[in-house]
Scaffold this active site. Sequence first.
Site, PDB file in Angstrom:
ATOM      1  NE  ARG A 140      -7.242   5.532   2.638  1.00 21.71           N
ATOM      2  CZ  ARG A 140      -8.137   4.724   3.158  1.00 21.71           C
ATOM      3  NH1 ARG A 140      -9.375   5.120   3.327  1.00 21.71           N
ATOM      4  NH2 ARG A 140      -7.798   3.522   3.547  1.00 21.71           N
ATOM      5  NE  ARG A 194      -9.883   7.615  -2.389  1.00 22.23           N
ATOM      6  CZ  ARG A 194     -11.179   7.821  -2.212  1.00 22.23           C
ATOM      7  NH1 ARG A 194     -11.670   9.037  -2.288  1.00 22.23           N
ATOM      8  NH2 ARG A 194     -11.992   6.802  -1.975  1.00 22.23           N
ATOM      9  NE  ARG A 208      -4.197  -1.515   0.235  1.00 20.96           N
ATOM     10  CZ  ARG A 208      -5.220  -1.684   1.061  1.00 20.96           C
ATOM     11  NH1 ARG A 208      -5.405  -0.866   2.058  1.00 20.96           N
ATOM     12  NH2 ARG A 208      -6.059  -2.657   0.858  1.00 20.96           N
ATOM     13  CG  ASP A 239      -8.771  -3.086  -4.255  1.00 22.21           C
ATOM     14  OD1 ASP A 239      -8.194  -2.466  -3.355  1.00 22.21           O
ATOM     15  OD2 ASP A 239      -9.516  -4.073  -4.040  1.00 22.21           O
ATOM     16  CE1 TYR A 296     -12.977  -7.205   1.617  1.00 21.47           C
ATOM     17  CE2 TYR A 296     -11.362  -8.855   0.976  1.00 21.47           C
ATOM     18  CZ  TYR A 296     -11.713  -7.754   1.729  1.00 21.47           C
ATOM     19  OH  TYR A 296     -10.805  -7.202   2.595  1.00 21.47           O
TER      20      TYR A 296
END
Length: 363
Positions: free
Chosen positions: A35, A44, A31, A81, A157
């Site tokens: 952020r 973003r 990652r 992703d 998921y």
Amino acid sequence: MSTRFAPLKNDTFLRALLRQETEYTPVWMMRQAGRYLPEYKATRKGAGSFMSLAKNPDFATEVTIQPLDRFDIDAAILFSDILTVPDAMGLGLYFEEGEGPKFERPLKDEKEILALKVPEAGSLQYVFDAVTQIRTTLNGRVPLIGFAGSPWTLACYMVEGQGSRDFHTVKSMMYKRPDLMEHILRTNADAVAAYLNSQIDAGAQAVMIFDSWGGALADGAYQRFSLRYMQDVVNQLQREKDGQRIPVIVFTKGGGMWLEQIADIGADAMGLDWTVNLGQARARVGDKVALQGNLDPAVLFAEPAQIREQVIATLNSYGQPSIGHGHVFNLGHGISQFTSPDAVSVLVDTVHEVSRAMRKGAV
Ligand code: CP3
């Protein structure tokens, strides 16, 4: 040799994955584009949403390169992703502000499950276009990593419809209807293998399989429902492109129990979370695989001197590189969004400086 892309100026990461000699221990972070970087947040915001960032190769290239412009890291990872694959299978991925990923149409009944298919390559063309554009823009600076989720982690998921604490729905299905679960996993394995092979064709120079939730499984269930299908993926991958070996990294978070078995599925390297001691892992898997990891991401909340101490402890736990190469420094899981970029500079610079000195016998 491919003339499509510039030759690599820094191949330290690829060499370490193949357990070849390196001048220092290469480092990148899971990652690393995200952020915790103000420039990521700005891009973003301009893109509007996570998916519009990921689906636009210009934006995806921009954010992939951002951490390389700040830190002296040894690899780039495709900005995308793991859930793009189930999205392309028709499940409808979306992100709500401040929340994790969700699916509009999670897999609920038998009919939907049996209708599940490997997505058409065209539905993921935006990912392959991003890979080629990133590799071209890198211009040989560092290698580009492609990635996918493990069949089991994607299934978590797809069945839960979102992240979960206890995986109640997906585990119920696994125990009650293993036949349906295995149908999902077989489809996911074929989809992931095709997806990674297309990333390699598009320019990915190493690939990583993220099994983030394999560690939630019982011993026995892990081998049957996660590891077996990662092995299926690895078996189907192209391992050479344009005369270069394409190393494969597998990472089961919480997989410390099963290192010997993970080392046996044919990958070149294994990712480790912070619960594992690198030296002990090395003793258990011998020279079968390189090791990637494994600093606790929370160390980055400490003061610079403390970060330095923990980074050195991690390097030392792997042991002297001169008696066996094959360590890629990384975090034990993704970097937190609350990390200060300055802390990351301390980590990267310490890894390089101290691992160079270790090779000269100075520490
Ligand atoms: O490492 C990188 O810099 C490359 C990009 C990358 C992302 N996701 C971007 C992302 C990679 C390799 C992933 C993998 C991924 N995605 C995994 C496996 C690794 C792991 O963390 O265990 C998983 C389980 C996912 C699913 C996913 N996507 C979750 C759980 C979330 C929410 C997490 C959070 O921090 O909110 C995402 C969203 C996501 N994927 C973000 C990023 C940068 C944050 C979203 C944003 O910008 O709003």
